[in-house]
Design a protein around this motif. Structure first.
Motif, PDB file in Angstrom:
ATOM      1  N   THR A   1      30.010   2.776  36.748  1.00 21.15           N
ATOM      2  CA  THR A   1      30.133   3.062  35.308  1.00 21.15           C
ATOM      3  C   THR A   1      31.294   2.247  34.744  1.00 21.15           C
ATOM      4  OG1 THR A   1      31.719   4.879  35.533  1.00 21.15           O
ATOM      5  CG2 THR A   1      29.365   5.422  35.754  1.00 21.15           C
ATOM      6  N   GLY A   2      31.498   2.380  33.440  1.00 14.51           N
ATOM      7  CA  GLY A   2      32.611   1.676  32.789  1.00 14.51           C
ATOM      8  C   GLY A   2      33.959   2.064  33.353  1.00 14.51           C
ATOM      9  N   ALA A   3      34.067   3.293  33.859  1.00 19.67           N
ATOM     10  CA  ALA A   3      35.341   3.740  34.416  1.00 19.67           C
ATOM     11  C   ALA A   3      35.707   3.014  35.697  1.00 19.67           C
ATOM     12  CB  ALA A   3      35.281   5.241  34.667  1.00 19.67           C
ATOM     13  N   ASN A   4      34.733   2.363  36.309  1.00 19.73           N
ATOM     14  CA  ASN A   4      34.989   1.632  37.555  1.00 19.73           C
ATOM     15  C   ASN A   4      35.370   0.173  37.326  1.00 19.73           C
ATOM     16  OD1 ASN A   4      32.351   3.601  38.418  1.00 19.73           O
ATOM     17  ND2 ASN A   4      34.211   3.720  39.672  1.00 19.73           N
ATOM     18  N   ARG A   5      35.360  -0.264  36.084  1.00 21.84           N
ATOM     19  CA  ARG A   5      35.650  -1.665  35.814  1.00 21.84           C
ATOM     20  C   ARG A   5      37.121  -1.984  36.092  1.00 21.84           C
ATOM     21  NH1 ARG A   5      31.815  -4.738  33.481  1.00 21.84           N
ATOM     22  NH2 ARG A   5      29.898  -3.668  32.885  1.00 21.84           N
ATOM     23  N   PHE A   6      37.401  -3.271  36.203  1.00 22.10           N
ATOM     24  CA  PHE A   6      38.724  -3.737  36.630  1.00 22.10           C
ATOM     25  C   PHE A   6      39.493  -4.284  35.434  1.00 22.10           C
ATOM     26  CE2 PHE A   6      41.427  -7.228  38.229  1.00 22.10           C
ATOM     27  CZ  PHE A   6      42.232  -6.514  39.105  1.00 22.10           C
ATOM     28  N   ASN A   7      40.759  -3.907  35.345  1.00 21.32           N
ATOM     29  CA  ASN A   7      41.618  -4.405  34.272  1.00 21.32           C
ATOM     30  C   ASN A   7      42.291  -5.699  34.725  1.00 21.32           C
ATOM     31  OD1 ASN A   7      43.291  -4.821  32.110  1.00 21.32           O
ATOM     32  ND2 ASN A   7      44.685  -3.135  32.581  1.00 21.32           N
ATOM     33  N   PHE A   8      41.690  -6.822  34.338  1.00 19.99           N
ATOM     34  CA  PHE A   8      42.245  -8.126  34.718  1.00 19.99           C
ATOM     35  C   PHE A   8      43.408  -8.546  33.832  1.00 19.99           C
ATOM     36  CE2 PHE A   8      38.620  -8.771  31.865  1.00 19.99           C
ATOM     37  CZ  PHE A   8      39.207  -9.490  30.833  1.00 19.99           C
ATOM     38  N   ALA A   9      43.536  -7.919  32.646  1.00 17.30           N
ATOM     39  CA  ALA A   9      44.501  -8.390  31.656  1.00 17.30           C
ATOM     40  C   ALA A   9      45.943  -8.249  32.117  1.00 17.30           C
ATOM     41  CB  ALA A   9      44.309  -7.639  30.336  1.00 17.30           C
ATOM     42  N   GLU A  10      46.231  -7.221  32.915  1.00 23.91           N
ATOM     43  CA  GLU A  10      47.619  -6.978  33.288  1.00 23.91           C
ATOM     44  C   GLU A  10      48.176  -8.050  34.218  1.00 23.91           C
ATOM     45  OE1 GLU A  10      47.751  -3.223  35.206  1.00 23.91           O
ATOM     46  OE2 GLU A  10      46.257  -3.724  36.724  1.00 23.91           O
TER      47      GLU A  10
END
Length: 948
Positions: free
Chosen positions: A297-306
């Motif tokens: 789901t969307g909650a499993n996506r990865f935050n690449f921005a940081e």
């Protein structure tokens, strides 16, 4: 080769030939009491004569004004001009994220360019002391733009900016205008300065320079050395930059996660699976299928921005020197040389591994994850292509290998020498010069944190194939973060090294003077010849050339061309009396390129002065820009662009906007990655782009505002400009092309070069350069300059500079409008309708103070993938309003009595700590880095300067 001759050029081509040879072959008419010509060359004209000044709209940034900005980069200073457009600077952190732009230029951290009139930095000619400067090499391509960070601020006397077409005066690239950087020549003594500045969020800048010069009876010299170090700022220091799209959390993050995303059809059940393991969970013995897996789901996506950078770190060191020797016969010999080194870095999130159809690499597109791999938890083969294909997508983010880090080492070498002199012919004086310049910009880029996709495929495939390579270590991408061991990394993670280079060599000869007397004054001319040789190359790592690089693939580029040019320019006094004077100007240049043949451009202008108060001026100019090395010879490469595929379920869950069964898209197909890979590259069949430029305006210095009780000097300048480009060298906007392809059906010409895999995802998208169609823009400059009388409280100077863009329109060969327009933000670039700089400068004895207001009018953008979120204020129309923004800068200065000219300066840029407006469609850091200041708070700086 074919000769292209346009109407204005044809009208004055005879003047070019006969005017030049008349000077060289025939004696001129004698005139009594002829005055020697002043050696004044103004940007926009080759005629060296003081009276020429003011014929064209030229903005001058003095050394004093450079220091008042509190900035240490030439590009940062010029980019704040109201007529500047979007261009690269050190706030962009792009090398590892997007790949290769279509013009073959590459993207390198630490580079900074200048755009005028929103026509691209490729259409701005950069000169140093009137001589063309070498184009940049970013280590990832061969650019047609100049990196202004190769020119240190320490050596600059002033910057002259001509925002008008000038191809007939200077040749190719001067379609949008000219930036002429004048170096410091006459200097007595020694000067040393130190500088320190820092944002509230860090990212300090330190700079030091030392200069000295002198003169004797027959020589003068100037030497300078400088160093500037700029620290980076992490994106996670600022809330709006800490997520892929501000206000959406990780919901619009990446499918490439440390736990992996696995989409396949289970051959035992025939059911499509879209699964992962719980965020951050590591399974030492490997996960069990299906019990340990959950739906993605969307909650499993990865935050690449940081992992990104708001400001890229860089260090620039430079040594510059010039000397001039004067001989008894009136001839002078000059020598100029420069060496500039830049070391810079940009950073991106750990490089993702993509496997399955449409991954953009043959090894990944045809991957086989074998059941015999000891870490495969599924118990069956995952096959990308061919019989039994069941793999749709695997995305794994190997955080174990660390972020991608791109280190650039860029060296610029410049040498110029020449002779200048004057001679008498009859009673006329003529000025001549001969110039030779050679320059090189070479760059090396070292990339840590990337992968070898061939070795990944081998390490995931049948165990017997891996065992056949004594170095192969079976790879575990299934057990969560921590599953990829150091031994595995050692096998799949190389160090990637790329190189590129740009070289320029030129010779020029010029002659200027008065030909003969007309009733209204002498007819003046300039004529000359220039020969240039330009070559460059981009050589990616051998791993990349072999097709084994997991990142953005590319092939080598090599190219060379030479050009011979002849020009003539005339200033023709038509009418003159005590209250009025009318002068006409005409110029033509013939350019013969070894790649594209001959081209002739012309320019007509007028200057009508009424007394001392009013000057009315205008021009019509033809321009051209020959295709550059990267545009002609750039090899196939990849550019990963944020594109919403209207045929697929969006990553935000939005439904397809079209029925794409005719394109072979199966029902329910999902866009797993927001970035779609497009193939970019040069086109050897490109022709020069041509332009027509028009300007009309006035300068008004009213008598009532001169030496009056309320004003010492008051000036108003107004200029209307219009640029029309034909056959512009550009790639079609990829999103627009895809939308029109889907809207018009499979047979649409917009679908050429776009193909899809059996899963429905795009697996090829050809987006190469072409002679694009038309670009047209027009607008107004309106400037006010007011110097108040000096009083017991000091003296105040006011300047208010404004640019209003009336229209910007681009269409392709089929007449399809492209998305860029006035008041809109598209592809990290916006065209504000109104930009304004208001400055108040006060002086009192040894004290100075200044306040500057920088204003950018509002923009609109599409909400992009954020349409489904509350951060999008108008989801019905898919619109986000980017509000107008104003920045306030303050500076205080004190000239101390120590030595002779010690200056202490303290300043604050962005006093109110204004954040840039949030941009939902921008690719990185949640704002448009080309138009706005960093979202890092106030920038406080101090400078100490000592002269002795």
């Amino acid at each position: 080769m074919k000769l292209h001759c346009k109407p204005v050029a044809a009208a004055i081509r005879a003047a070019l030939v006969t005017g030049t040879f008349a000077v060289l072959a025939a004696p001129v008419m004698a005139q009594e009491d002829a005055a020697r010509l002043d050696r004044v060359e103004v940007t926009g004209s080759r005629i060296k004569k003081a009276e020429i000044e003011g014929q064209t709209p030229v903005s001058v940034i003095t050394r004093e004004q450079l220091e008042k900005t509190g900035l240490t980069s030439v590009a940062d200073i010029v980019q704040q001009l109201t007529g500047s457009g979007s261009s690269l600077n050190t706030k962009f952190n792009s090398s590892g994220n997007f790949g290769f732009p279509s013009d073959g230029s590459g993207v390198g951290a630490g580079s900074a360019t200048v755009d005028l009139r929103h026509l691209s930095s490729r259409r701005v000619l950069v000169l140093v002391d009137g001589i063309r400067w070498v184009n940049e090499s970013s280590a990832s391509g061969v650019s047609s733009s100049v990196d202004l960070n190769t020119i240190p601020v320490a050596i600059i006397e002033r910057i002259e900016v001509l925002e008008d077409g000038a191809s007939s005066i200077y040749g190719s690239d001067a379609i949008a205008g000219v930036v002429n950087i004048i170096t410091r020549r006459t200097f007595e003594g020694t000067q040393a300065s130190v500088y320190y500045g820092e944002y509230e969020e860090g990212g300090d800048t330190k700079s030091g320079e030392i200069s000295f010069g002198g003169a004797g009876d027959n020589f003068s010299f100037f030497l300078s050395a400088s160093s500037t170090e700029q620290d980076g700022i992490d994106s996670n220091r600022v809330e709006q930059a800490a997520f892929p799209v501000p206000g959406t959390g990780v919901a619009l993050g990446s499918s490439f996660t440390p736990n992996g995303r696995f989409i396949f059809v289970d051959p035992n059940t025939g059911i499509e699976q879209d699964i992962t393991t719980p965020n951050g969970q590591f399974f030492p013995g490997g996960p069990s299928y299906p019990g340990d897996f959950i739906g993605f789901t969307g909650a499993n996506r990865f935050n690449f921005a940081e992992f990104n950078l708001l400001q890229t770190p860089s260090e620039r060191k430079s040594v510059f020197g010039q000397a001039r020797f004067y001989f008894d016969n009136g001839v002078s010999w000059y020598v100029r040389t420069l060496y500039n080194q830049r070391e810079s870095l940009n950073r991106a999130a750990p490089e993702p591994i993509s496997l399955g159809p449409g991954s953009g690499n043959s090894y990944a597109d045809n991957a086989l994850i074998s059941a015999s791999n000891p870490f495969n938890p599924f118990g069956f083969d995952l096959i990308s292509s061919g019989p039994g294909a069941n793999l749709i997508f695997i995305g794994r983010r190997p955080v174990e290998g660390g972020p991608r880090r791109f280190f650039q080492d860029v060296d610029t070498w410049y040498f110029a020498t020449g002779l200048e002199g004057a001679f008498e012919l009859g009673d006329r004086s003529f000025i001549w010069d001969l110039n030779y310049a050679r320059s090189k910009n070479e760059a090396d880029q070292t990339n840590f944190g990337s992968y070898n996709i061939r070795r990944i495929a081998l390490a995931l495939g049948p165990i017997e194939n891996c065992n056949a390579d004594p170095n192969c270590v079976p790879l575990d991408i299934f057990s969560g973060p921590g599953s990829i061991t150091p031994e595995m990394l050692a096998y799949i993670q190389p160090i990637v090294r790329d190189r590129s280079e740009n070289n320029l060599q030129l010779f020029s000869a010029n002659l200027t003077g008065d030909l003969f007397e007309l009733p209204a004054g002498p007819l003046s001319f300039a004529a000359g010849y220039e020969h240039r040789v330009q070559d460059g190359f981009y050589l990616p790592d051998a791993l990349t050339v072999a097709g084994e690089y997991n990142g953005v693939p590319s092939l080598p580029t090599f190219g060379k061309y030479d050009v011979d040019e002849y020009f003539a320019e005339f200033n023709i006094p038509v009418y003159a009396n005590e209250g009025s004077q009318l002068d006409l100007s005409a110029a033509a240049r013939y350019s013969d390129y070894s790649t594209s043949g001959g081209d002739t451009t012309g320019k007509f202008g007028f200057r009508w002065q009424f007394g001392d108060q009013f000057v009315f001026r205008g021009s019509i100019a033809e321009g051209f820009r020959a295709p550059s090395i990267g545009e002609l010879f750039g090899s196939a490469a990849r550019n990963d662009i944020d594109i919403d595929d209207p045929c697929l379920i969006g990553i935000d869950g939005s439904q397809p906007t079209a029925n794409c069964s005719a394109f072979g898209v199966p029902t329910g197909a999902t866009q797993t990655n927001s970035q779609i890979s497009v193939t970019t590259g040069g086109n050897p069949n490109l022709l020069p782009e041509t332009s027509d430029s028009y300007s009309l305006g006035f300068v008004f210095s009213p008598e009532f505002g001169t030496n009056s009780a309320w004003s010492e000097k008051f000036d108003i300048e107004f200029t209307y400009y219009n640029h029309e480009l034909e056959g512009a060298i550009q790639a079609v906007d990829a999103q627009t092309q895809l939308d029109l392809c889907v809207a018009n059906g499979v047979s649409s010409p917009f679908c050429q070069g776009i193909t899809r895999a059996s899963t429905g995802v795009i697996d090829s998208f050809n987006n190469r350069l072409q002679n694009f169609g038309q670009i047209e823009t027009d607008g107004y400059d309106l400037d006010f300059f007011w110097t108040l009388p000096e009083t017991d409280l000091g003296q105040l100077k006011v300047s208010w500079q404004n640019t209003i863009v009336n229209d910007y329109r681009a269409v392709d060969d089929l007449g399809t409008p492209q998305p860029q327009a006035v008041g809109f933000e598209v592809n990290d670039s916006g065209i504000p309708e109104w930009t304004s700089n208001l400055s108040l400068d006060w002086s009192y004895g040894d004290f100075t103070a200044g306040w500057r207001l920088r204003h950018i009018s509002d923009l609109e953008e599409t909400c992009g993938r954020a349409t489904q979120f509350s951060v999008c204020p108008d989801p019905v129309n898919n619109r986000n309003h980017i509000g107008s923004t104003s920045y306030h800068d303050l500076q205080l200065g004190w000239r101390a009595p120590w030595f002779d000219g010690t200056q202490l300066t303290l300043g604050v840029n962005n006093v109110t700590s204004k954040l840039p407006p949030i941009c939902l469609s921008c690719s990185l850091n949640g704002y448009d880095a080309s138009n706005y200041d960093l979202p890092a708070g106030r920038f406080v700086y101090a400078r100490a300067e000592v002269k002795f």
